[in-house]
Every structure is written in structure tokens, then in C-alpha cells.
Design an enzyme around this catalytic site. Structure first.
Site, PDB file in Angstrom:
ATOM      1  N   LYS A 112       0.820  -1.211   0.000  1.00  0.00           N
ATOM      2  CA  LYS A 112       0.000   0.000   0.000  1.00  0.00           C
ATOM      3  C   LYS A 112       0.862   1.273   0.000  1.00  0.00           C
ATOM      4  O   LYS A 112       0.423   2.317  -0.451  1.00  0.00           O
ATOM      5  CB  LYS A 112      -0.920   0.026   1.214  1.00  0.00           C
TER       6      LYS A 112
HETATM    7  C1  LIG Z   1      -4.464  -4.850   0.675  1.00  0.00           C
HETATM    8  C2  LIG Z   1      -3.720  -6.105   0.634  1.00  0.00           C
HETATM    9  C3  LIG Z   1      -4.019  -7.120  -0.291  1.00  0.00           C
HETATM   10  C4  LIG Z   1      -5.203  -7.015  -1.240  1.00  0.00           C
HETATM   11  O1  LIG Z   1      -5.019  -6.005  -2.215  1.00  0.00           O
HETATM   12  P1  LIG Z   1      -6.283  -5.419  -3.026  1.00  0.00           P
HETATM   13  O2  LIG Z   1      -5.731  -4.315  -3.846  1.00  0.00           O
HETATM   14  O3  LIG Z   1      -7.247  -4.950  -1.982  1.00  0.00           O
HETATM   15  O4  LIG Z   1      -6.840  -6.533  -3.827  1.00  0.00           O
HETATM   16  C5  LIG Z   1      -3.207  -8.226  -0.345  1.00  0.00           C
HETATM   17  N1  LIG Z   1      -2.162  -8.373   0.505  1.00  0.00           N
HETATM   18  C6  LIG Z   1      -1.845  -7.438   1.421  1.00  0.00           C
HETATM   19  C7  LIG Z   1      -0.708  -7.674   2.334  1.00  0.00           C
HETATM   20  C8  LIG Z   1      -2.606  -6.273   1.524  1.00  0.00           C
HETATM   21  O5  LIG Z   1      -2.285  -5.346   2.423  1.00  0.00           O
END
Ligand SMILES: *Cc1c(COP(=O)(O)O)cnc(C)c1O
Length: 494
Positions: A112
Site C-alpha cells: 500500500k
Molecule cells: C491490501 C492487501 C491485499 C489485497 O489487495 P487489493 O488491492 O485490496 O486486492 C493483499 N495483501 C496485502 C498484504 C494487503 O495489504
């Protein structure tokens, strides 16, 4: 380039409008009217650039009402100095055919960060262009990682307040600690009694509540979103898939047959970014959508039926514990050839009945691009342990889901094409689960588990995680899922 809404074709807004507002007023999501293509020349140029230059070039294709200087300023602010070795997206080979795209070397140890280090810059720049002079209130619903990454990105950013809601029993202890100890003058954090879907629909309801918006406006505030419903979250994620392609070309990999991408998926944001990279001309063959036991997307990809009327599981990959994948709405819009009326009808069905089915034509298009699979916690743990034994490589619980689903895909199809797996978090965000995959005896305390894990594996614990041990607890409010509005007003002092 103009942006339309998934629920209204007649909307035509600029990229800065889409980013500053986050969501369209009728509840639809903004997306670019067309997908820009990169030609062979441009790909060669990109191969000769470093990550920040690639980001500037690719973002320039989408954010056409930002000046070049503005984009350069935003990208430099986001990526210079905040990622380990100044490389936000390194590739690490695992065996002959697989490259792990490690996206967790930023300040909060999850992918993120790639988008949320940049989004505050984009949003402040965009808000200036929109020039309504209001302070932006960022509302965030998080399944664990977005909350921390958004808090860190927006902390003490002028003219912004950020309010995060997380499911109080639906995140890992380390994720929770990261949020409840967050520093900054403009940050607010609440646990809610409910799951991520409750948090997300609560936030979406506030975004479209005219009364709430009017009260905010009177006090000089307006809402925006740092969730992946905001286009400013998705655009930066397209960059690392194209960048991974360039890195592999530079390493001399033969990609004449293209490459596959595997994404551990929750809200469908990260994999949608990979779809955009493909649509822009990156030679991606299959997009493999990996889910945990909350396998609503696996079923959707395999049958064309989306049905959230099913048991919700709390798993060891909490950031994927989601039954309403909000970004699928953008994919539906694309698959339907830009039919906003149809998408609105499907979303209304989802709201009213929890279920919809797409047309045969869309099913076919989807099947040509996506492969869907899932695995449960036991298989996730086995994958962590097998991978560590075979390669000495330590996976987090989310990335392990992706690797397991990829292995199932190879067993099923025999496809040996080079494959990039999005590695989405540091294993030290989930130390007890990861350690339990490797040895039976697991300390009750998270930091003790992290120390033990590091001792056995020789994988160092990120400094950001170690620092949490002595950080002050600032936020321990837990509220009812119906009280989000009150929490917003009290955070803003209105
Ligand atoms: C947010 C997240 C996901 C999922 O990603 P999306 O974009 O919501 O599909 C997968 N793994 C981790 C560690 C995350 O923080």
C-alpha cells in the site's frame, strides 16, 4: 484525458477532480475514458529509466491536467528516501520461472505504501487546482494495511485530516499496533465492531450522505478517499508492473511469450492495476487472481456469478478478508464496453440481493484474461514452510496464498511461462502465523514471535516494526458500526 464514472457515462471530469473527490457523487468510481497504449519505442525508453522516471512517464499518461513539474515534484516527494535502497519494487527470483515483486520495503511494510506515499502529494496538488479552498477529510476503511499506509502518507500534510476505521477483531496485532500508535496532529483512528465490509460500506454511505456533506462544507471541510476507490491509488500501482517488465528485460529474460502476474487479492485494486499495465501493452499473459477462503472472486471468475451471501471467514491473511471487492466495479465497466447503465444495475442488484450474474459475452472476455483460485489457512501455512525449506525464502501470509494458487495453476495448466508474483507484505506484520508455519512452538507475544522468527530464518526485522514495541498507544476507541458519522464529527470538532 477525461475521466468518466462507472455509473454515469455523461460525467466527464479531469484527473485532478477524480483524485480530489475520490468517488463520483452518484456512488460510481472514476476511471479514464480510454486506456493509453505504450509503443515499442516507449517501452525501450522506459527500460533505460530508473523507477522514479518510469513513474513520472507513466503517470503523465493518466494525469494530463497535472504539469510535468507537478508530477515530478509528487513522485520525488513520494519515492526519494522512503524506500529501502531507494528501490520501491525490487524483483527477487524464486526458482527458474518465478520472480517475487517485493512491494513492502516502504515505511509501513506493505505494498500500500507504493500508492499511499504518493497519493497525499497528488491529492494536495489536485485540490489546489480544484481551488475550492476546503480542507480535505480523508476517510479510510481498512482491512489492516491501507490504514497504516494512509496514516503515514497523510500524517501532518497541511489542510488535511485523516480518519481511519478498522475492524477491531479483523486485523493482525502488529497491524493494529501500527495504527493505534500513529503519530501526527491530523490523524484519527477508530476500531469498529464489525468486519471490513461493514467499515467500507459505512464509509461509502458517509461519502454520499448529502446532509453530512452539507455540515462538513459549512465548516470548511470536504471528504475524499484514500481507499483504492480513488483513482490516485490505482495509477501508481500500474507503474510497478511495467517497471517489473523493464527490469526483467534488462536482466536478459526471454519474455517473447509474455509473462503471467499473480496477485493476492481482496478489494481487486492491485490486480486491476496489473490489468491496466496489460491493456497499455505490457506483454502480460494471464492475470492470476488469488483469494483466501473468502473466495467470492474465485467463484466469480469461474462462473460469472458474484455472490456475497456466504459465510465470512477471519483468516491468517486478514487484508484479503473481503466479500465486497469494490474495484471489481471498474472491471465490470471495462468488460461491459463502458456500459454505465448495466454496471449500475449490477451494483444495485448487489446492494439489494447480494448477488449478480454477468452476460455471457463478459464472462468470455473475463475468462480470456483472468484465472481465479483460492486456498485455505492450512495450505497457506504449508506453502510458507515448503518455500522456506526449499528456497530459504520467507513469505508473508498473503503472498503465500498467491504462490499456492500459482502452483495450483501450473499443476492444472502446465503453463511454465515466466511469472511475477506480487509480494504484498513483510512477514513480520504477521509473525505468529508465519512462525507457526515453520515451528510448532510459538510464543504468545507478537514481538517475541518476531525475534524467534528472525533468529531461525536470519531474515532481519524491519526497523519500523521494531520501533512499535516502545511506541505510545494513542488511539483505543472502539465504536459501533453505525456510529461512524459521530466519530467523524467528533474528530473534526464539529
Ligand atoms: C491490501 C492487501 C491485499 C489485497 O489487495 P487489493 O488491492 O485490496 O486486492 C493483499 N495483501 C496485502 C498484504 C494487503 O495489504
Amino acid at each position: 484525458m477525461k475521466y468518466v464514472s462507472t455509473r454515469d457515462n455523461n460525467k466527464s471530469v479531469s484527473s485532478s477532480f477524480a483524485i480530489a473527490h475520490g468517488i463520483s457523487e452518484e456512488g460510481g468510481l472514476f476511471l479514464p475514458e480510454t486506456i493509453p497504449a505504450l509503443n515499442a519505442d516507449e517501452f525501450s525508453k522506459l527500460c533505460n529509466m530508473k523507477y522514479t522516471e518510469r513513474a513520472e512517464y507513466i503517470l503523465g499518461k493518466f494525469l494530463t491536467d497535472f504539469t510535468e513539474d507537478e508530477i515530478d515534484y509528487c513522485v520525488a516527494g513520494a519515492y526519494s528516501g522512503s524506500f529501502e535502497k531507494n528501490n520501491p519494487a525490487p524483483l527477487v527470483p524464486l526458482g527458474d520461472n518465478v520472480e517475487m515483486l517485493e512491494l513492502w520495503h516502504g515505511p509501513t511494510c506493505a505494498f500500500k505504501d507504493l500508492a499511499l506515499q504518493l497519493l497525499p502529494y497528488l491529492m494536495v496538488t489536485a485540490a489546489k487546482k480544484q481551488s475550492d479552498g476546503k480542507n480535505i477529510v480523508i476517510l479510510v476503511a481498512t482491512s489492516g494495511d491501507t490504514g497504516k499506509a494512509a496514516l503515514e502518507g497523510f500524517r501532518d500534510v497541511e489542510n488535511t485530516e485523516i480518519i481511519v476505521f478498522y475492524p477491531c477483531d479483523g486485523v493482525s496485532p502488529m497491524q493494529k499496533l501500527q495504527m493505534t500508535t500513529q503519530a501526527g496532529k491530523n490523524v484519527h483512528v477508530y476500531g469498529i465492531k464489525g468486519n471490513f465490509d461493514d467499515a467500507q460500506s459505512g464509509v461509502k454511505t458517509l461519502f454520499t450522505d448529502e446532509n453530512v456533506k452539507a455540515v462538513l462544507s459549512k465548516h470548511g471541510f470536504e471528504f475524499s478517499s484514500a481507499n483504492s476507490i480513488n483513482w490516485g491509488r490505482l495509477a501508481p500501482q500500474i507503474v510497478y508492473y511495467i517497471s517489473a517488465y523493464c527490469d526483467m528485460i534488462n536482466q536478459g529474460r526471454d519474455l517473447s511469450g509474455g509473462f503471467n502476474v499473480v496477485v493476492p487479492t481482496g478489494n481487486f485494486g492491485n490486480i486491476l492495476a496489473a490489468y491496466y499495465a496489460k491493456a497499455m501493452g505490457t506483454p502480460i499473459k494471464k492475470l492470476i487472481c488469488a483469494s483466501n477462503k473468502n473466495n467470492v472472486l474465485t467463484d466469480f471468475i469461474n462462473t460469472g456469478i458474484y455472490d456475497k451471501n456466504r459465510e465470512f471467514y477471519t483468516t491468517i491473511s486478514p487484508s484479503m478478508d473481503i466479500l465486497i471487492s469494490s474495484n471489481l466495479e471498474r472491471m465490470l465497466y471495462i468488460l461491459s464496453g463502458g456500459n454505465a447503465k448495466y454496471v449500475t444495475a449490477l451494483e444495485n442488484l448487489l446492494k439489494e440481493t447480494g448477488k449478480f450474474e454477468i452476460s455471457e459475452d463478459m464472462k468470455e472476455k473475463s475468462a480470456s484474461v483472468f484465472y481465479g483460485g483460492y486456498c485455505d489457512d492450512e495450505q497457506t501455512l504449508k506453502t510458507i514452510s515448503d518455500t522456506f525449506r526449499e528456497y530459504g525464502y520467507l513469505l508473508d501470509t498473503h503472498t503465500a496464498v498467491a504462490l499456492r494458487v500459482y502452483e495450483n495453476y501450473v499443476d492444472e495448466t502446465g503453463d511454465k511461462t515466466t511469472t511475477v508474483i506480487a509480494s504484498t507484505a513483510s512477514p513480520y506484520k504477521f509473525p505468529k502465523s508465519v512462525l507457526s508455519a515453520i515451528q510448532k512452538d510459538v510464543p504468545a507475544e507478537d514481538f517475541e514471535a518476531a525475534y524467534k522468527l528472525s533468529e531461525i530464518t536470519n531474515v532481519t526485522i524491519p526497523q519500523q516494526i521494531l520501533e512499535l514495541k516502545n511506541a505510545n498507544l494513542r488511539f483505543n476507541d472502539v465504536i459501533c458500526k453505525n456510529d461512524l458519522k459521530d466519530a467523524v464529527f467528533s474528530s473534526l470538532g464539529i
